[in-house]
Design a protein around this motif. Structure first.
Motif, PDB file in Angstrom:
ATOM      1  N   PHE A  71       0.828  -1.208   0.000  1.00  0.00           N
ATOM      2  CA  PHE A  71       0.000   0.000   0.000  1.00  0.00           C
ATOM      3  C   PHE A  71       0.862   1.257   0.000  1.00  0.00           C
ATOM      4  N   LEU A  72       1.917   1.270   0.814  1.00  0.00           N
ATOM      5  CA  LEU A  72       2.771   2.459   0.897  1.00  0.00           C
ATOM      6  C   LEU A  72       3.528   2.700  -0.408  1.00  0.00           C
ATOM      7  N   VAL A  73       3.993   1.629  -1.034  1.00  0.00           N
ATOM      8  CA  VAL A  73       4.655   1.785  -2.337  1.00  0.00           C
ATOM      9  C   VAL A  73       3.689   2.351  -3.355  1.00  0.00           C
ATOM     10  N   TYR A  74       2.458   1.846  -3.330  1.00  0.00           N
ATOM     11  CA  TYR A  74       1.431   2.361  -4.234  1.00  0.00           C
ATOM     12  C   TYR A  74       1.187   3.847  -3.995  1.00  0.00           C
ATOM     13  N   LYS A  75       1.055   4.216  -2.725  1.00  0.00           N
ATOM     14  CA  LYS A  75       0.688   5.592  -2.393  1.00  0.00           C
ATOM     15  C   LYS A  75       1.833   6.562  -2.670  1.00  0.00           C
ATOM     16  N   PHE A  76       3.012   6.253  -2.125  1.00  0.00           N
ATOM     17  CA  PHE A  76       4.122   7.182  -2.275  1.00  0.00           C
ATOM     18  C   PHE A  76       4.755   7.095  -3.658  1.00  0.00           C
ATOM     19  N   GLY A  77       4.625   5.964  -4.306  1.00  0.00           N
ATOM     20  CA  GLY A  77       5.117   5.865  -5.678  1.00  0.00           C
ATOM     21  C   GLY A  77       4.361   6.787  -6.617  1.00  0.00           C
ATOM     22  N   ARG A  78       3.066   6.881  -6.425  1.00  0.00           N
ATOM     23  CA  ARG A  78       2.275   7.812  -7.233  1.00  0.00           C
ATOM     24  C   ARG A  78       2.675   9.259  -6.949  1.00  0.00           C
ATOM     25  N   LEU A  79       2.930   9.565  -5.692  1.00  0.00           N
ATOM     26  CA  LEU A  79       3.358  10.924  -5.356  1.00  0.00           C
ATOM     27  C   LEU A  79       4.721  11.232  -5.964  1.00  0.00           C
ATOM     28  N   PHE A  80       5.596  10.244  -6.000  1.00  0.00           N
ATOM     29  CA  PHE A  80       6.916  10.447  -6.573  1.00  0.00           C
ATOM     30  C   PHE A  80       6.823  10.759  -8.064  1.00  0.00           C
ATOM     31  N   ALA A  81       5.762  10.266  -8.704  1.00  0.00           N
ATOM     32  CA  ALA A  81       5.584  10.503 -10.134  1.00  0.00           C
ATOM     33  C   ALA A  81       4.936  11.854 -10.416  1.00  0.00           C
ATOM     34  N   ASN A  82       4.695  12.636  -9.382  1.00  0.00           N
ATOM     35  CA  ASN A  82       4.044  13.935  -9.564  1.00  0.00           C
ATOM     36  C   ASN A  82       5.017  14.945 -10.172  1.00  0.00           C
ATOM     37  N   GLY A  83       4.459  16.067 -10.637  1.00  0.00           N
ATOM     38  CA  GLY A  83       5.287  17.152 -11.113  1.00  0.00           C
ATOM     39  C   GLY A  83       5.603  17.116 -12.595  1.00  0.00           C
ATOM     40  N   ARG A 156       0.762 -12.054  -4.712  1.00  0.00           N
ATOM     41  CA  ARG A 156       1.888 -11.918  -5.635  1.00  0.00           C
ATOM     42  C   ARG A 156       1.468 -11.238  -6.936  1.00  0.00           C
ATOM     43  N   VAL A 157       0.305 -11.632  -7.456  1.00  0.00           N
ATOM     44  CA  VAL A 157      -0.170 -11.020  -8.698  1.00  0.00           C
ATOM     45  C   VAL A 157      -0.438  -9.531  -8.494  1.00  0.00           C
ATOM     46  N   LEU A 158      -1.087  -9.172  -7.386  1.00  0.00           N
ATOM     47  CA  LEU A 158      -1.370  -7.767  -7.112  1.00  0.00           C
ATOM     48  C   LEU A 158      -0.087  -6.961  -6.946  1.00  0.00           C
ATOM     49  N   ALA A 159       0.926  -7.563  -6.323  1.00  0.00           N
ATOM     50  CA  ALA A 159       2.192  -6.857  -6.156  1.00  0.00           C
ATOM     51  C   ALA A 159       2.852  -6.594  -7.507  1.00  0.00           C
ATOM     52  N   LEU A 160       2.853  -7.596  -8.387  1.00  0.00           N
ATOM     53  CA  LEU A 160       3.424  -7.402  -9.717  1.00  0.00           C
ATOM     54  C   LEU A 160       2.649  -6.360 -10.508  1.00  0.00           C
ATOM     55  N   LEU A 161       1.327  -6.447 -10.462  1.00  0.00           N
ATOM     56  CA  LEU A 161       0.492  -5.487 -11.177  1.00  0.00           C
ATOM     57  C   LEU A 161       0.745  -4.071 -10.686  1.00  0.00           C
ATOM     58  N   THR A 162       0.809  -3.887  -9.379  1.00  0.00           N
ATOM     59  CA  THR A 162       1.009  -2.559  -8.811  1.00  0.00           C
ATOM     60  C   THR A 162       2.389  -2.013  -9.166  1.00  0.00           C
ATOM     61  N   GLY A 163       3.404  -2.852  -9.076  1.00  0.00           N
ATOM     62  CA  GLY A 163       4.745  -2.408  -9.435  1.00  0.00           C
ATOM     63  C   GLY A 163       4.849  -1.994 -10.892  1.00  0.00           C
ATOM     64  N   ALA A 164       4.258  -2.789 -11.783  1.00  0.00           N
ATOM     65  CA  ALA A 164       4.276  -2.443 -13.206  1.00  0.00           C
ATOM     66  C   ALA A 164       3.497  -1.158 -13.470  1.00  0.00           C
ATOM     67  N   MET A 213      -2.908   6.353 -16.210  1.00  0.00           N
ATOM     68  CA  MET A 213      -2.677   5.098 -16.927  1.00  0.00           C
ATOM     69  C   MET A 213      -1.557   4.303 -16.247  1.00  0.00           C
ATOM     70  N   PRO A 214      -1.829   3.033 -15.941  1.00  0.00           N
ATOM     71  CA  PRO A 214      -3.107   2.331 -16.061  1.00  0.00           C
ATOM     72  C   PRO A 214      -4.000   2.629 -14.870  1.00  0.00           C
ATOM     73  N   SER A 215      -5.247   2.214 -14.969  1.00  0.00           N
ATOM     74  CA  SER A 215      -6.178   2.404 -13.865  1.00  0.00           C
ATOM     75  C   SER A 215      -6.057   1.232 -12.892  1.00  0.00           C
ATOM     76  N   LEU A 216      -5.458   1.498 -11.728  1.00  0.00           N
ATOM     77  CA  LEU A 216      -5.393   0.443 -10.720  1.00  0.00           C
ATOM     78  C   LEU A 216      -6.758   0.200 -10.080  1.00  0.00           C
ATOM     79  N   HIS A 217      -7.648   1.187 -10.161  1.00  0.00           N
ATOM     80  CA  HIS A 217      -9.023   0.920  -9.739  1.00  0.00           C
ATOM     81  C   HIS A 217      -9.563  -0.287 -10.522  1.00  0.00           C
ATOM     82  N   PHE A 218      -9.388  -0.250 -11.836  1.00  0.00           N
ATOM     83  CA  PHE A 218      -9.910  -1.346 -12.659  1.00  0.00           C
ATOM     84  C   PHE A 218      -9.057  -2.599 -12.522  1.00  0.00           C
TER      85      PHE A 218
END
Length: 303
Positions: A71-83, A156-164, A213-218
């Motif tokens: 969850f933290l990688v997902y959250k802060f990774g998106r913030l890191f991609a800001n700007g 494991r699948v969710l972790a790979l999907l989120t990382g990609a 992109m991509p939509s992690l919601h979906f």
């Protein structure tokens, strides 16, 4: 003519000394057990909890740490991609043009259906804001308690999907359609509520609004459906696909995502599913060799 001559059926004579030779593990001369099943006959299938050799439930504290880290990688990774606002809007123009060139239905078509009813659009905004994380968390908790092997696979699948997905967010920042002037769409969350984003995207400290992109919601919703279909045996389990279907209509209708965002998430999920072995996909064991002396004699071998 005596029984046992080639080609003539008949009972063996008493006292001929030809008795069935028992096979290994209580099987008869034909490799059948006492119930008539073959050497590779049907065995009890179980409930799917032990498939894949990972039936043991992993330690709870370790899993809490792993899921929290995800969850933290997902959250802060998106913030890191800001700007990257300028790139995000250029990419948005390209995505919009490609969708129109391919004659995909406009995102505004779905939004107009929702805007016919204010309670409906509020329900869509609420679904977008409140279902994404709780549904995925409930899915993982249920699998952990009831289907440990499927839990490990799904995590494991969710972790790979989120990382990609996070890697793609960095490579291709994308402004959502609600920010695109050419789309003429309404930011339904800001107008009708509730909203999970700040009113000024550039200063939003809680989320990166340029990671469409991509939509992690979906992607997560689709994995929830796939995981539950794989882990359950109900004839109605296909109805779990309603969750990603509703999610798709919501993310497009609220102008938070393009059709391409969902297609990209589905493609990444497909690759992740190919990379992680599913429970029950073990290769078949080699056949057990027959012991010496257990091969039955052919009919008419003795004249």
């Amino acid at each position: 003519m005596a029984a046992g001559i080639r080609g003539i059926p008949g009972p063996r004579p008493a006292g001929s000394g030809l008795t069935p030779t028992p096979g290994p593990a209580g099987r008869d001369e034909h490799g059948l057990d006492r119930h008539g099943s073959g050497e590779h006959g049907l065995h009890e299938q179980g409930n799917g909890e032990g498939d894949g050799g990972e039936s043991a439930r992993p330690p709870l504290l370790r899993e809490l740490a792993l899921v929290t880290a995800l969850f933290l990688v997902y959250k802060f990774g998106r913030l890191f991609a800001n700007g990257h606002e300028s790139r995000a809007f250029r990419n948005a123009d390209r995505v919009w043009d490609v969708e129109r060139a391919l004659h995909l239905p406009g995102e505004g078509t779905i939004q107009q259906l929702l805007l016919h009813s204010e309670p409906l659009i509020r329900a869509a905004n609420t679904y977008y804001a409140a279902v994404h994380f709780p549904a995925t968390l409930a899915f993982l908790v249920w699998l952990y308690l009831r289907r440990p092997a499927h839990y490990v696979w799904s995590r494991r699948v969710l972790a790979l999907l989120t990382g990609a997905a996070l890697a793609l967010h960095l490579l291709m920042p994308l402004a959502p359609p609600r920010m695109l002037a050419a789309g003429g769409l309404v930011d339904t969350a800001q107008v009708y509520g509730p909203s999970v984003y700040g009113a000024t995207p550039e200063t939003d400290s809680m989320a990166n609004q340029f990671a469409a992109m991509p939509s992690l919601h979906f992607g997560w919703a689709l994995m929830v459906a796939v995981g539950l279909i794989a882990a359950t045996r109900s004839r109605w389990r296909v109805l779990w696909l309603l969750h990603p279907l509703f999610t798709l209509l919501v993310i497009v209708g609220t102008a938070n995502h393009y059709w391409f965002d969902a297609l990209a998430a589905a493609a990444l999920l497909g690759l992740a599913l190919l990379a992680v072995r599913a429970p029950g996909s073990r290769t078949a064991p080699p056949p057990v060799p027959r012991q010496v002396g257990t091969t039955p004699l052919p009919v008419g071998a003795l004249r």
